[in-house]
Write an enzyme that holds these catalytic residues in place. Structure first.
Site, PDB file in Angstrom:
ATOM      1  NE  ARG A 185      31.161  20.169  -0.461  1.00  0.00           N
ATOM      2  CZ  ARG A 185      30.579  19.817   0.690  1.00  0.00           C
ATOM      3  NH1 ARG A 185      29.349  20.151   0.904  1.00  0.00           N
ATOM      4  NH2 ARG A 185      31.245  19.159   1.617  1.00  0.00           N
ATOM      5  CB  THR A 186      34.788  16.643  -5.277  1.00  0.00           C
ATOM      6  OG1 THR A 186      35.056  17.843  -4.555  1.00  0.00           O
ATOM      7  CG2 THR A 186      35.603  16.619  -6.543  1.00  0.00           C
ATOM      8  NE  ARG A 214      38.839  15.259  -2.891  1.00  0.00           N
ATOM      9  CZ  ARG A 214      37.938  16.081  -2.371  1.00  0.00           C
ATOM     10  NH1 ARG A 214      37.416  15.834  -1.192  1.00  0.00           N
ATOM     11  NH2 ARG A 214      37.544  17.152  -3.044  1.00  0.00           N
TER      12      ARG A 214
HETATM   13  N1   CP Z   1      34.642  21.418  -1.872  1.00  0.00           N
HETATM   14  C1   CP Z   1      34.968  20.107  -1.793  1.00  0.00           C
HETATM   15  O1   CP Z   1      35.970  19.641  -2.368  1.00  0.00           O
HETATM   16  O2   CP Z   1      34.100  19.362  -1.064  1.00  0.00           O
HETATM   17  P1   CP Z   1      34.204  17.801  -0.796  1.00  0.00           P
HETATM   18  O3   CP Z   1      35.459  17.569   0.020  1.00  0.00           O
HETATM   19  O4   CP Z   1      32.960  17.418  -0.076  1.00  0.00           O
HETATM   20  O5   CP Z   1      34.346  17.106  -2.124  1.00  0.00           O
END
Ligand code: CP
Length: 304
Positions: free
Chosen positions: A49-50, A100
């Site tokens: 998502r991010t 990240r």
């Molecule tokens: N909510 C979230 O951070 O999802 P991801 O780890 O898929 O980015």
């Protein structure tokens, strides 16, 4: 230049402006806002998502992306280059870095090496500021739509509160920024498996009150406006076995009709798919909001 290292990095007034803009981001007038801007997406830890909502947000605004996933394996980090050098070099190729990292505190440690705004997209079990923005935006949106009460919310955090960066960021943000946005909190309850229910000390200190409940009683559900579920964060458990009960359809139906169920996703067994059809399930709306809020945030950071 502003870095976003923790949820409170943006002032409440600036976050309110981001929300107002995010609410109007569906309109095409914003298509060229990031034309000529490059944003580097550097992911040392897995993400769906991010990473992709940032990428979609940048492209929707006419900007370009420099994307590197699996940094540990495919960047020169694998040859022994330090993260500090990596950030110093990449910040000379772009206008913003989205980072990240698996280590708590990485964003704060590396920001001084960046000559462009650095956005923390999740650092270990520490913070996930942009997730907190989209989470609070979702609650704010439900309030604007008349779905949630405006005179104080009762929240239930259900899951691995001890290790969840999304819980840390959202709980702190609700307390510090909620009132400016008209989001008032009456109570926050934390429940989850033994040893994982209560959030870390700094979160309890910021909230001012908390309660531990290993098995929430039915009356608690009846008074809850927002349930925020998180998965067991096994990557931080050092092999400890954690047994977590799922948030069942029966529990969902014990909530008031106006309540909303949130989850930052990804989910595992803690949120059965049967709950998806429940009208209180808002977690896919929440993830959709991720792109709008990230569009508005990037516009805010890069137009200055
Ligand atoms: N909510 C979230 O951070 O999802 P991801 O780890 O898929 O980015």
């Amino acid at each position: 230049m502003q870095h976003i290292l923790e949820a409170t990095s943006l002032s409440p007034e600036r976050l309110a402006r981001v929300f107002t803009r995010a609410a109007s981001m569906g309109n095409n007038g914003y298509r060229k806002m990031l034309r000529g801007k490059r944003v580097a997406l550097l992911f040392y830890q897995a993400s769906t998502r991010t990473r992709l909502s940032f990428e979609a947000a940048i492209k929707a605004l006419g900007g370009d992306t420099l994307t590197m996933s699996e940094m540990k394996q495919f960047s020169s980090n694998a040859k022994g280059e330090s993260d500090e050098d990596t950030i110093r070099v990449i910040s000379s190729y772009c206008h913003c870095i989205v980072l990240r990292h698996s280590r708590a505190g990485a964003a704060e440690r590396l920001a001084p090496y960046s000559r462009v705004p650095l956005i923390n997209a999740g650092d270990g079990n520490n913070e996930h500021p942009t997730q907190a923005y989209l989470d609070l935006f979702t609650i704010w949106q439900a309030m604007q739509a008349g779905r949630l009460p405006t005179n104080g919310l009762n929240l239930l955090f259900f899951g691995d509160n001890e290790n969840s960066r999304t819980v840390r960021s959202l709980a702190k943000l609700l307390v510090s920024h909620g009132p400016t946005l008209g989001v008032r909190v009456k109570s926050m309850a934390f429940c989850g498996p033994n040893g994982f229910a209560v959030p870390p000390e700094d979160v309890s200190a910021a909230i001012g009150h908390s309660c531990e409940l290993s098995l929430p009683a039915k009356p608690l559900y009846a008074g809850t406006d927002v349930v925020y579920i998180t998965r067991p964060q096994r990557e931080y458990h050092n092999g400890k076995k954690l047994v977590m009960m799922p948030f069942t359809e029966k529990m969902a139906n014990a909530l008031p009709e106006h309540a909303i169920i949130m989850h930052p996703l990804p989910r595992t067994d803690e949120l059965p798919v049967e709950v998806d059809a429940n009208p209180r399930a808002w977690y896919f709306t929440q993830s959709e909001n991720g792109m709008l809020v990230r569009m508005a945030l990037l516009w805010h950071l890069l137009q200055q």
